[in-house]
Design an enzyme around this catalytic site. Sequence first.
Site, PDB file in Angstrom:
ATOM      1  N   HIS A 112       0.339   1.704  -0.260  1.00 17.81           N
ATOM      2  CA  HIS A 112       1.232   2.352  -1.412  1.00 17.81           C
ATOM      3  C   HIS A 112       0.442   3.448  -2.040  1.00 17.81           C
ATOM      4  CE1 HIS A 112       3.558   2.291  -5.109  1.00 17.81           C
ATOM      5  NE2 HIS A 112       4.394   1.785  -4.315  1.00 17.81           N
ATOM      6  N   ASP A 156      -3.140   1.683  -8.581  1.00 17.87           N
ATOM      7  CA  ASP A 156      -2.249   1.399  -7.539  1.00 17.87           C
ATOM      8  C   ASP A 156      -2.962   0.567  -6.658  1.00 17.87           C
ATOM      9  OD1 ASP A 156      -0.291   1.746  -5.188  1.00 17.87           O
ATOM     10  OD2 ASP A 156       0.616   3.259  -6.740  1.00 17.87           O
ATOM     11  N   SER A 160       8.697   4.761  -6.995  1.00 14.75           N
ATOM     12  CA  SER A 160       7.244   4.789  -6.767  1.00 14.75           C
ATOM     13  C   SER A 160       6.789   6.329  -6.203  1.00 14.75           C
ATOM     14  CB  SER A 160       6.683   3.618  -5.846  1.00 14.75           C
ATOM     15  OG  SER A 160       6.662   2.529  -6.329  1.00 14.75           O
TER      16      SER A 160
END
Length: 474
Positions: free
Chosen positions: A108, A70, A296
């Site tokens: 994220h 990520d 996600s």
Amino acid sequence: MTRATARRRRTASALMALALAGGASTAALTLATPAYADSWRDKEYWLAESGITKAWDVSKGAGVKVAVIDSGVDGKHPDLAGVLGGGVDISGAGSANGQASIGAKPEHGTLVATMLAGRGHQAPDASAKPSAKPSASATPGSGPAVGPEGIVGVAPEAQLLSVSTWLGSANPGGKSDQAQIPEAVRWAVDNGARVINISLGSTSPAWPQSWDAAFLYAEQKDVVIVAAAGNRVGGNVQVGAPATIPGVLTVAGLDRTGAASIDSSSQGISIGVAAPAEDLVGGMPNGGYAEWAGTSGATPIVAGVAALIRSKWPEMSASQVINRIVSTAKDAGAPGKDPLYGFGVLNAEAALKADVPETKVNPLGSISDWIRVHRRGNLATTASAAAPAPSSAAPTLPEATVPVAEKPSQLDSALPAAVVLGFGCLLVGIVVAAAVQLRAAMRRPPKNGPDGPDKSEPGAEPGAADPAASSNPS
């Protein structure tokens, strides 16, 4: 490199640049450091509704490493204290340990990590409001304690490996999206990951051929890869790579009612299971929290369940782990497997407690079989990693060998020689026979003596010569 090749690579890179935007752009990120962090714990509805709290009776993920490929994971977040067991930066633009938050959506990776393996924390103020939710540490086991405040992940006793990549915008480190993903997968496998979480995607179902070898490597090393299906609101109407790669457990998204999310999910035949993707919460870099949405966030929920299973049954193969998750899912939508829910809605309790027949086949396919059919068994050559971590893993492909020429057949070489020799002998025989015949003819005497027949007529004058005899030598 031809212009066409360069154009294709730029297009593929642009598609992959949407990867993290799909997960975070749909989220109404609410940044905050609340007075009582347990208010965020109260929002983790999926822990009960997906059967995770009951699955904790069996396992909480102890002893399992999960790699998070990520934007980097902030290991200093209070809910991730002691969670990270290693990391690396693949992009060339982050920190060496993979903990710097980078890329177009730097938050994220930390959001994903806290949902997957967050351990909460103790309130720094003794007068803080006690948590309204029971602590996950109440279950049997000798793993790390889970605090009553903040975010608790699906597998709170698992360890994470942070593999940072730069996606969604131009990478100052110079590496393209296409180069980072396979290198990240290989590093994760070589450093002990039993599960890999990839909460990124693209609008293209196809993937670069250079990815084949890395995903094959993970399959051969028995690693479970869990990937996000993508989000319609991010432009991913259909599932995009890497979630389309055979053998990958692809996760679709559900709304708050348990139906397929209109915005926070895409559709496709590669979907394996569906999990909550709306009204999610997670940790932010620098200690904050946020509400967000997208597959996600659904992906670490499923990856966490895979870690629970691998902790409970360490010898269970990746194919069996995936089969256990999809075969115990609650059927939804059209009967059987469908392009919205896959095999159904995640049921973590059943995945940990149900009797599931053993299987040796991954119900989501095999990248090895796919390569053999679609690539004709050929893998693209890729640049080797700059500094691979020490590993006892055998190379993915066998060493190249030089074909050895077979010894010529004696029969094949003798036949032409025999023919040539035969014709040669025949010719010699003809010449010899002709010479013998000629010599014999030259030695044969005339019939009437050496001077030939007497051609004089009776009565001829003595001394009158025969005109024909004058041409003979004397």
